[in-house]
Motif scaffolding. Sequence first.
Motif, PDB file in Angstrom:
ATOM      1  N   MET A   1      21.495  -5.271 -19.838  1.00  0.00           N
ATOM      2  CA  MET A   1      22.518  -5.112 -20.741  1.00  0.00           C
ATOM      3  C   MET A   1      23.795  -6.085 -20.417  1.00  0.00           C
ATOM      4  N   ILE A   2      24.277  -6.174 -19.333  1.00  0.00           N
ATOM      5  CA  ILE A   2      25.247  -6.889 -19.052  1.00  0.00           C
ATOM      6  C   ILE A   2      25.020  -8.448 -18.956  1.00  0.00           C
ATOM      7  N   LEU A   3      24.172  -8.970 -18.084  1.00  0.00           N
ATOM      8  CA  LEU A   3      23.902 -10.289 -17.993  1.00  0.00           C
ATOM      9  C   LEU A   3      23.488 -11.037 -19.481  1.00  0.00           C
ATOM     10  N   PRO A   4      22.906 -10.448 -20.366  1.00  0.00           N
ATOM     11  CA  PRO A   4      22.443 -10.976 -21.805  1.00  0.00           C
ATOM     12  C   PRO A   4      23.978 -11.147 -22.399  1.00  0.00           C
ATOM     13  N   LEU A   5      25.007 -10.291 -22.200  1.00  0.00           N
ATOM     14  CA  LEU A   5      26.155 -10.430 -22.868  1.00  0.00           C
ATOM     15  C   LEU A   5      27.294 -11.488 -22.439  1.00  0.00           C
ATOM     16  N   VAL A   6      26.975 -11.563 -21.202  1.00  0.00           N
ATOM     17  CA  VAL A   6      27.792 -12.722 -20.464  1.00  0.00           C
ATOM     18  C   VAL A   6      27.089 -14.085 -20.365  1.00  0.00           C
ATOM     19  N   THR A   7      26.073 -14.082 -21.108  1.00  0.00           N
ATOM     20  CA  THR A   7      25.498 -15.408 -21.071  1.00  0.00           C
ATOM     21  C   THR A   7      26.302 -16.730 -21.096  1.00  0.00           C
ATOM     22  N   PRO A   8      27.261 -16.679 -21.902  1.00  0.00           N
ATOM     23  CA  PRO A   8      27.991 -18.146 -22.089  1.00  0.00           C
ATOM     24  C   PRO A   8      28.896 -18.467 -20.563  1.00  0.00           C
ATOM     25  N   ILE A   9      29.370 -17.433 -20.054  1.00  0.00           N
ATOM     26  CA  ILE A   9      29.955 -17.502 -18.743  1.00  0.00           C
ATOM     27  C   ILE A   9      28.998 -18.112 -17.417  1.00  0.00           C
ATOM     28  N   LEU A  10      27.839 -17.402 -17.783  1.00  0.00           N
ATOM     29  CA  LEU A  10      26.824 -17.827 -16.793  1.00  0.00           C
ATOM     30  C   LEU A  10      26.288 -19.200 -16.952  1.00  0.00           C
ATOM     31  N   VAL A  11      26.281 -19.657 -18.324  1.00  0.00           N
ATOM     32  CA  VAL A  11      25.955 -21.002 -18.257  1.00  0.00           C
ATOM     33  C   VAL A  11      27.065 -22.038 -17.966  1.00  0.00           C
ATOM     34  N   VAL A  12      28.151 -21.689 -18.235  1.00  0.00           N
ATOM     35  CA  VAL A  12      29.361 -22.628 -17.944  1.00  0.00           C
ATOM     36  C   VAL A  12      29.490 -22.764 -16.419  1.00  0.00           C
ATOM     37  N   VAL A  13      29.204 -21.479 -15.625  1.00  0.00           N
ATOM     38  CA  VAL A  13      29.273 -21.973 -14.321  1.00  0.00           C
ATOM     39  C   VAL A  13      28.155 -22.401 -13.624  1.00  0.00           C
ATOM     40  N   GLY A  14      27.127 -22.254 -14.222  1.00  0.00           N
ATOM     41  CA  GLY A  14      25.808 -22.778 -13.705  1.00  0.00           C
ATOM     42  C   GLY A  14      26.069 -24.292 -13.881  1.00  0.00           C
ATOM     43  N   MET A  15      26.439 -24.770 -15.080  1.00  0.00           N
ATOM     44  CA  MET A  15      26.603 -26.233 -15.302  1.00  0.00           C
ATOM     45  C   MET A  15      27.681 -26.969 -14.485  1.00  0.00           C
ATOM     46  N   LEU A  16      28.528 -26.219 -14.328  1.00  0.00           N
ATOM     47  CA  LEU A  16      29.780 -26.746 -13.523  1.00  0.00           C
ATOM     48  C   LEU A  16      29.419 -26.847 -11.937  1.00  0.00           C
ATOM     49  N   SER A  17      28.521 -25.931 -11.566  1.00  0.00           N
ATOM     50  CA  SER A  17      28.053 -26.129 -10.073  1.00  0.00           C
ATOM     51  C   SER A  17      26.970 -26.893 -10.077  1.00  0.00           C
ATOM     52  N   PHE A  18      26.163 -27.458 -11.181  1.00  0.00           N
ATOM     53  CA  PHE A  18      25.150 -28.433 -10.886  1.00  0.00           C
ATOM     54  C   PHE A  18      25.706 -29.756 -10.987  1.00  0.00           C
ATOM     55  N   ILE A  19      26.713 -29.959 -11.884  1.00  0.00           N
ATOM     56  CA  ILE A  19      27.578 -30.949 -11.911  1.00  0.00           C
ATOM     57  C   ILE A  19      28.274 -31.589 -10.516  1.00  0.00           C
ATOM     58  N   ALA A  20      28.884 -30.558 -10.163  1.00  0.00           N
ATOM     59  CA  ALA A  20      29.501 -30.879  -8.741  1.00  0.00           C
ATOM     60  C   ALA A  20      28.780 -30.852  -7.640  1.00  0.00           C
ATOM     61  N   SER A  21      27.694 -30.618  -7.510  1.00  0.00           N
ATOM     62  CA  SER A  21      26.614 -30.655  -6.407  1.00  0.00           C
ATOM     63  C   SER A  21      25.928 -32.080  -6.553  1.00  0.00           C
ATOM     64  N   PHE A  22      25.494 -32.608  -7.798  1.00  0.00           N
ATOM     65  CA  PHE A  22      24.786 -33.547  -8.241  1.00  0.00           C
ATOM     66  C   PHE A  22      25.651 -34.967  -7.944  1.00  0.00           C
ATOM     67  N   SER A  23      27.161 -34.723  -8.104  1.00  0.00           N
ATOM     68  CA  SER A  23      27.870 -35.940  -7.993  1.00  0.00           C
ATOM     69  C   SER A  23      28.433 -35.923  -6.634  1.00  0.00           C
ATOM     70  N   ASP A  24      28.341 -34.905  -5.659  1.00  0.00           N
ATOM     71  CA  ASP A  24      29.079 -35.090  -4.542  1.00  0.00           C
ATOM     72  C   ASP A  24      28.740 -36.101  -3.689  1.00  0.00           C
ATOM     73  N   PHE A  25      29.692 -36.559  -2.670  1.00  0.00           N
ATOM     74  CA  PHE A  25      29.239 -37.562  -1.788  1.00  0.00           C
ATOM     75  C   PHE A  25      29.839 -36.959  -0.345  1.00  0.00           C
ATOM     76  N   LEU A  26      31.052 -36.719  -0.067  1.00  0.00           N
ATOM     77  CA  LEU A  26      31.592 -36.568   1.432  1.00  0.00           C
ATOM     78  C   LEU A  26      30.733 -35.554   2.136  1.00  0.00           C
ATOM     79  N   LEU A  27      30.753 -34.357   1.491  1.00  0.00           N
ATOM     80  CA  LEU A  27      29.694 -33.296   2.118  1.00  0.00           C
ATOM     81  C   LEU A  27      28.215 -33.803   2.434  1.00  0.00           C
ATOM     82  N   ALA A  28      27.897 -34.177   1.389  1.00  0.00           N
ATOM     83  CA  ALA A  28      26.233 -34.880   1.633  1.00  0.00           C
ATOM     84  C   ALA A  28      26.198 -35.653   2.754  1.00  0.00           C
ATOM     85  N   GLN A  29      27.267 -36.888   2.688  1.00  0.00           N
ATOM     86  CA  GLN A  29      27.424 -37.712   3.690  1.00  0.00           C
ATOM     87  C   GLN A  29      27.331 -37.265   5.199  1.00  0.00           C
ATOM     88  N   ILE A  30      28.231 -36.125   5.153  1.00  0.00           N
ATOM     89  CA  ILE A  30      28.289 -35.489   6.691  1.00  0.00           C
ATOM     90  C   ILE A  30      27.132 -34.644   7.005  1.00  0.00           C
TER      91      ILE A  30
END
Length: 341
Positions: free
Chosen positions: A250-279
């Motif tokens: 019930m709850i997760l289908p209703l909050v699908t937009p925010i789940l998509v936004v959070v997942g997309m932002l996390s994907f982009i941040a980890s995909f383009s990160d350099f400093l932590l990956a270099q360490i």
Amino acid sequence: MTTPTTPPPGDRPGHDGPARAPWAAATAAPSTGTSNTVQPAGPLAPAGTRGTARPRPTAGRRFARGGWKHLAAIAACVFALFPLVYAFSASLSASGSLLGSNRLFSEITGANYTNLLNDPQNPYLTWFANSLFVSVTTAVGTVLMGAAAAYAFSRFRFRSRKGGLLALLVIQMFPQLLAFVAIFLLLFAISGVYPFMGLNSRLGLVAVYLGGALGANTFLMYGFFNTIPRDLDEAAEIDGASHAQIYWTMILPLVTPILVVVGMLSFIASFSDFLLAQIVLQDPEKYTLAVGLYQFVAVQFGENWGVFTAGAILAAIPVVVLFLFLQRYIVSGLTGGAVKG
């Protein structure tokens, strides 16, 4: 002997009689569908002005009303697209230098892409697969952990609930890069016990990303979970549903937009990160794209900007495709169609 009948007062000549009731008038005279009320005519236009077209606004007036917005939008598009066009032109140039790419698309060749994909010392496809693994795992873990924590803060009442929310907010005020020394020492100590989670480990890098993004995403989801009416939970509990069933069905289908936004932002941040990956990552076979592409321009007097820009262009494709695929979920309503009525 016949007694003459006296006509009623309403039928006597010269006598109007009493007024009829409104219901009687409506019964006696059926409606014909048209109104007999005369509407007052509107004011007539002055002579000499009828039928004349309104004067068209001048170019200056149209620009003042909203034409400047189009110019601002065009300038913003040019400002945003020019670096991409310049990088794409450099990736098709055979010179291998950005200084020789002032003339866009003066030389068109695919040598840079061929060298990028066929270089045994720089396995670009392996780096691409590593970045996808780290980014997808981070995005899925962030959504699952953040949604579970937000649901607990939103629906349950327990001790130190407000203190926990405040702690999440305060911790996110400090960027994760301030703790890179502590992260390095922590992963170095873990390597002796659990090598698959320590330094030079993709799972260790995922754990670092999850710890850094959990607080902000939990606080962001918490606000969206509060918009879901608690009446839905209570109705499901009356029907015998457990908290797990309410959460997953019930709850997760209703909050699908925010789940998509959070997942997309996390994907982009980890995909383009350099400093932590270099360490964290030290083996070239385990590099992500950001760390691997840096190797093409890290050697003094050996920078190959043509191959670097070719790799950057290919690395932008997953992010663009992801955004286009998830765009309809982002703009969709939060609880549209969830409740009848």
